[in-house]
Enzyme design. Structure first.
Site, PDB file in Angstrom:
ATOM      1  N   ASN A 183       0.868  -1.200  -0.061  1.00 11.39           N
ATOM      2  CA  ASN A 183      -0.005   0.094   0.004  1.00 11.39           C
ATOM      3  C   ASN A 183       0.872   1.302  -0.144  1.00 11.39           C
ATOM      4  OD1 ASN A 183      -2.692  -0.980  -0.068  1.00 11.39           O
ATOM      5  ND2 ASN A 183      -2.650  -1.414   2.241  1.00 11.39           N
ATOM      6  N   HIS A 188      -3.070   2.122  -2.568  1.00 11.88           N
ATOM      7  CA  HIS A 188      -4.288   1.394  -1.954  1.00 11.88           C
ATOM      8  C   HIS A 188      -4.872   0.542  -3.090  1.00 11.88           C
ATOM      9  CE1 HIS A 188      -4.245   2.095   2.291  1.00 11.88           C
ATOM     10  NE2 HIS A 188      -3.830   3.427   1.929  1.00 11.88           N
ATOM     11  N   ASP A 192      -5.470  -3.362  -2.922  1.00 10.03           N
ATOM     12  CA  ASP A 192      -6.623  -3.901  -3.461  1.00 10.03           C
ATOM     13  C   ASP A 192      -6.865  -5.116  -4.360  1.00 10.03           C
ATOM     14  OD1 ASP A 192      -7.909  -2.510  -1.529  1.00 10.03           O
ATOM     15  OD2 ASP A 192      -9.055  -0.859  -2.916  1.00 10.03           O
ATOM     16  N   GLU A 218      -5.863  -7.646   5.443  1.00  8.69           N
ATOM     17  CA  GLU A 218      -4.893  -8.555   4.818  1.00  8.69           C
ATOM     18  C   GLU A 218      -4.960 -10.175   5.067  1.00  8.69           C
ATOM     19  OE1 GLU A 218      -1.998  -6.550   7.270  1.00  8.69           O
ATOM     20  OE2 GLU A 218      -3.649  -6.169   6.490  1.00  8.69           O
TER      21      GLU A 218
END
Length: 304
Positions: A183, A188, A192, A218
């Site tokens: 990230n 981000h 994802d 996660e």
């Protein structure tokens, strides 16, 4: 609506059964196949042996009286739409039958014209909406696999099944290694994509008897019926190797990630919290030992 409507009629009055058949026969869209039984016990057998699109049921049967029949059919066939047919015009009974799992309630006095078919259509549509809403509530929005709520429900079901039948199972906790770095470095959106990719691999690896879920951030988890720790650890290691060998295409980069896993077999002394706590402790050991590995709860406990 299916091309041919498969209707289960649970009704012990022949006159009312013939009325239902006559009213359904007046509708040509769709055609229908009517199967009638007079007893609730026979209805269970029929539901088990063949698919139905809707069940029409009386509340006064030789082997069942009142709303308990609705509850029992709903329990036996959670996805089957139920229409309660009764000689009573009691509105309170109507509300109670719906609260017990029926989609619709129809007084036999009101079975005229095409009203019965409209009620059947409405009950099927309502049940489809309910199933869709339930599926959404049990699905992780980002990854499309089961969510924490779904996992917790399945874990409780497996525990009850194990206590009743002695079927052994185990739980696996997975964590994507150094996910914060993904990230921080790639954003981000990239994170994802990695989570979606990990979820897809887990979902493709599991058997029909297993459940894979994203339980937060996660972290992922898996429930599998297995006979021992080596078999459970083997499932976890296949996932570890598959994910570690995959290139995840994210905006502006192609990434590789690894996962750590902790595994724990359910024992008669466990409850839902304890078996997951032991799997989580094993996961902590896997990360402490350098990540990208599988550790069992037994070996984690021995190292403490």
């Amino acid at each position: 609506m299916p091309e041919e409507l498969r209707v289960l009629l649970i009704e012990d009055c022949e006159a009312h059964a013939r009325m239902v058949e006559l009213l359904l026969g007046r509708s040509t869209d769709p055609s229908f196949e009517l199967t009638q039984t007079e007893r609730l016990a026979d209805a269970f057998r029929l539901i088990h042996d063949q698919p139905f699109d809707v069940a029409l049921m009386d509340l006064g049967l030789p082997d069942s009286q009142g709303l308990d029949a609705v509850k029992r059919i709903r329990s036996a066939a959670p996805h089957l739409p139920i229409v309660v047919l009764t000689a009573s015009n009691d509105e309170e009974l109507a509300l109670q039958s719906i609260s017990h799992g029926a989609q619709e309630f129809l007084s036999k006095e009101m079975m005229v014209g095409h009203l019965l078919m409209r009620v059947i259509r409405h009950s099927i549509a309502r049940q489809k909406q309910l199933i869709s809403a339930q599926a959404q509530a049990l699905t992780d929005e980002l990854t499309g696999i089961a969510n924490r709520r779904s996992f917790d429900m399945e874990l409780q079901r497996r525990i009850a099944e194990s206590q009743r039948s002695g079927i052994q199972f185990g739980a696996i906790m997975f964590d994507v290694d150094y996910f914060k770095k993904v990230n921080d470095v790639h954003g981000h959106e990239a994170g994802d994509e990695v989570l979606r990719g990990v979820a897809k691999i887990l979902n493709e690896l599991v058997r029909v008897t297993d459940l894979a879920a994203r339980i937060g951030g996660e972290e992922f988890a898996l429930i599998a019926p297995v006979v021992d720790v080596p078999e459970l650890a083997s499932i976890a290691d296949r996932a570890r190797q598959s994910i570690g060998g995959t290139q995840f295409d994210v905006p502006g980069a192609s990434l590789q990630v690894t996962i750590s896993a902790g595994v724990a077999m359910y024992t008669p002394d466990d409850d839902a919290q304890s078996v997951m706590r032991r799997a989580d402790q094993a996961l902590y050991q896997a990360k402490s030992q350098g990540r990208n590995r599988v550790v069992s709860a037994e070996s984690a406990a021995a190292s403490v």
